[in-house]
Design an enzyme around this catalytic site. Structure first.
Site, PDB file in Angstrom:
ATOM      1  N   ASP A   1       0.884  -1.165   0.000  1.00 35.29           N
ATOM      2  CA  ASP A   1       0.000   0.000   0.000  1.00 35.29           C
ATOM      3  C   ASP A   1       0.923   1.216   0.000  1.00 35.29           C
ATOM      4  OD1 ASP A   1      -1.625   2.181   0.786  1.00 35.29           O
ATOM      5  OD2 ASP A   1      -3.033   0.822   1.753  1.00 35.29           O
TER       6      ASP A   1
ATOM      7  N   TYR B   1      -6.520  16.253  -6.721  1.00 36.81           N
ATOM      8  CA  TYR B   1      -5.840  15.384  -7.691  1.00 36.81           C
ATOM      9  C   TYR B   1      -4.826  16.171  -8.522  1.00 36.81           C
ATOM     10  CZ  TYR B   1      -5.509  11.977 -11.562  1.00 36.81           C
ATOM     11  OH  TYR B   1      -5.070  11.088 -12.523  1.00 36.81           O
TER      12      TYR B   1
END
Ligand code: NDP
Length: 240
Positions: free
Chosen positions: A54, A146
């Site tokens: 992760d 983003y």
């Protein structure tokens, strides 16, 4: 007659179980490299070693690198591809929406780059490729988090270039536009048509078209390219 050299490398791609990361891994395998992918679930394409990681967790990144190094040798090429979106307009965007995207997309890339630099410095060779987006420099309503994370990758690659460039290590950014993935398939036909009108090429790209630019940046032919932002967007960002 000129000849192109080919050196098989050990390659690690984050988020290689689907989408663009899967296509990048497939392309490196097809070219004859030793390829590992990280995945939280699922597997990379045939011929790859899949390791669990992760990118929001440094310890899991470290363990993944250690596993790949033991199986395939020191990582020479790293592609920071894993990424998420959590889109909403600025007024509605919570601090958690912002920091979660920064943590996965930008800090995640930092963690991967930092861990990979250890072996690259020792080898005095490395190729670092960060998957950004056209919206990093173009901007995008509803994607303040983003696009900030993707713009940050440019500063990351350029600073790494200045720090490590003299040690045979390059760091570059690939900035895709609209790519045919699960994400874009979910858009309505009307929206797809509207987006295509704004793209000079008049179409979306295939994940393979992104993958081939990534493998080229990792090749011996791209040894003198570093700190660059390479758009793969059909002209949408006009070269940034
Ligand atoms: P997908 O959503 O299909 O895949 C994203 C990948 O990132 C998955 O493998 C996912 O793993 C992984 N990932 C997400 N969060 C984490 C995490 N915390 N740790 C480890 N892995 C994680 O995306 P795409 O293939 O479309 O995009 C790949 C990259 O390209 C992204 O960085 C994206 O921002 C960028 N991009 C995509 C464009 C497009 O049009 N599709 C355009 C421009 C840029 P899991 O399956 O476990 O969730």
């Amino acid at each position: 007659m000129s000849t192109t050299t080919f050196t098989p490398r050990t390659v690690l791609i984050t988020g290689g179980n689907r989408g663009i990361g899967y296509a990048i891994a497939s392309e490196f395998v097809a070219q004859g490299h030793r390829v590992a992918v990280t995945a939280r679930s699922g597997e990379g394409p045939a011929g790859t070693l899949t390791v669990r990681a992760d990118v929001t967790d440094s310890a899991s990144i470290d363990a993944a690198f250690t596993e790949v190094e033991a199986a395939l040798g020191p990582v020479e090429v790293v592609v920071a591809n894993a990424g998420i979106t959590r889109d909403t307009l600025l007024m509605r965007m919570s601090e958690t929406d912002f920091t979660a995207v920064i943590d996965a997309n930008l800090t995640g890339a930092f963690r991967v780059v930092k861990r990979s630099s250890k072996g690259m410095l020792k080898a005095r060779f490395g190729r670092i490729i960060l998957i950004s987006s056209v919206v990093g420099l173009y901007g995008s309503a509803g994607q303040v988090n983003y696009s900030s994370s993707k713009a940050g990758l440019v500063g990351l690659a350029r600073s790494v270039t200045r720090e490590l460039g003299a040690r045979g290590i390059t760091a570059n950014v690939v900035a895709p536009g609209f790519i045919e993935t699960e994400m874009t398939a979910e858009l309505s036909d009307a929206l797809q048509t509207e987006y295509k009108k704004s793209i000079p090429a008049g179409r979306f790209a295939t994940p393979t078209e992104v993958a081939r630019v990534v493998t080229w940046l990792a090749s011996d032919d791209a040894a003198y390219i570093s700190g660059a932002v390479i758009p793969v967007d059909g002209g949408l960002g006009m070269g940034h």
